[in-house]
Write an enzyme that holds these catalytic residues in place. Structure first.
Site, PDB file in Angstrom:
ATOM      1  N   ASP A  95       0.863  -1.177   0.000  1.00 25.12           N
ATOM      2  CA  ASP A  95       0.000   0.000   0.000  1.00 25.12           C
ATOM      3  C   ASP A  95       0.902   1.230   0.000  1.00 25.12           C
ATOM      4  OD1 ASP A  95      -2.078  -1.767   0.262  1.00 25.12           O
ATOM      5  OD2 ASP A  95      -2.782  -1.005   2.194  1.00 25.12           O
ATOM      6  N   HIS A 151       4.832  -7.392  -0.198  1.00 24.56           N
ATOM      7  CA  HIS A 151       4.423  -8.671  -0.768  1.00 24.56           C
ATOM      8  C   HIS A 151       5.010  -8.865  -2.164  1.00 24.56           C
ATOM      9  CE1 HIS A 151       1.167  -9.639   2.265  1.00 24.56           C
ATOM     10  NE2 HIS A 151       1.479  -8.397   2.571  1.00 24.56           N
ATOM     11  N   SER A 249       9.193   3.437   4.718  1.00 22.43           N
ATOM     12  CA  SER A 249      10.097   3.672   3.619  1.00 22.43           C
ATOM     13  C   SER A 249       9.585   3.266   2.266  1.00 22.43           C
ATOM     14  CB  SER A 249      11.471   3.124   3.900  1.00 22.43           C
ATOM     15  OG  SER A 249      12.349   3.724   3.021  1.00 22.43           O
TER      16      SER A 249
END
Length: 282
Positions: A95, A151, A249
């Protein structure tokens, strides 16, 4: 000089003089504290400051987390993020928002206005970086309010990880435009994969007060101040968790040339969600 320009200059100068690693270690100790008062105060302050939406988290009550680190790396509820089922889809690893994406030109990755960095420096080994020259890259910035697990953008077999020590500049628009080679200077973990369309890399980049980087293959990184290369043989499917940040980050995804293309609708500052398609195999 305008007030905004003065503030920017002070911010950039501060990046260079503050003890980046010492400050990050101090914040890391605070973030790992399980003292009920300390962790509750820190979690609640952070949640309110950044408007964290816990309704999509596996644990929707802030008191359920044993430390700020536990809260920051929180899991999402099952089904909140669906992985694009199209076998040709390359999905967002996290995200966040697109910092930049596009083609790697003459071995250089575009960072921001007037700034770029070499794929050799990013990967830390010219031989391992060679397949990505003239390939495709996407840089995804994770803001403090975002879900902070990274992911797999596409299925692959993890073959190497490289821990690369470095600086810990903050990562934002100001530093991207003014700190040369920002992402290839900060501490980072490079993950390299064999896929059915060639080599793929996912680079987890640290930043100021990032208290740690973790991958499923290496566990939480213990900074040693030296380059560390590990060999692996671990199959991970698209959407599987690869790693996580203990604060902040950026994740950078790399593919070989002529293997895939990013969605034309995406550009700098486009919002992305883990599991949604960012591009397609060609």
């Amino acid at each position: 000089m305008s007030l905004n320009a003065l503030k920017k200059n002070v911010f950039l100068k501060a990046q260079q003089v503050v003890p980046q690693h010492r400050l990050s270690r101090l914040v890391g100790k605070l973030a790992a504290s399980e003292h009920p008062v300390v962790k509750t105060v820190v979690i609640e302050a952070f949640r309110k400051q950044y408007g964290i939406d816990l309704s999509i988290a596996e644990h929707s009550q802030s008191t359920a987390y044993k430390s700020f680190n536990d809260f920051f790396t929180r899991a999402l509820k099952s089904g909140v993020r669906e992985i694009d089922p199209n076998p040709k889809a390359v999905v967002s690893p996290a995200d966040g928002a697109i910092s930049q994406l596009g083609k790697i030109v003459a071995g250089d990755i575009f960072q921001a206005k007037g700034q770029s960095f070499s794929v050799d420096n990013l990967i830390g080994d010219p031989q391992l970086a060679a397949p990505f020259k003239e390939g495709q890259f996407a840089t995804v910035y994770l803001s403090p309010r975002d879900y902070h697990r990274v992911h797999m953008p596409y299925s692959g077999r993890l073959t190497e990880t490289l821990y690369i020590p470095g600086e810990l500049f903050s990562v934002n628009q100001v530093t991207a435009e003014n700190v040369p080679g920002l992402f290839a200077r900060n501490e980072r973990m490079v993950c390299l994969f064999d896929t059915d369309v060639g080599r793929m890399a996912v680079v987890l980049v640290g930043a100021m007060i990032v208290a740690g980087i973790e991958t499923v293959a290496t566990g939480k990184v213990k900074p040693t101040g030296r380059l560390e290369i590990q060999k692996h043989d671990l199959q991970l499917n698209k959407g599987d968790e690869l790693g996580r940040f203990y604060l902040g980050s950026t994740a950078i995804v790399l593919f070989e040339p002529n293997k895939m293309q990013w969605d034309d609708a995406l550009a700098a500052n486009s919002v992305v969600e883990m599991g949604k398609a960012m591009g397609q195999l060609v």
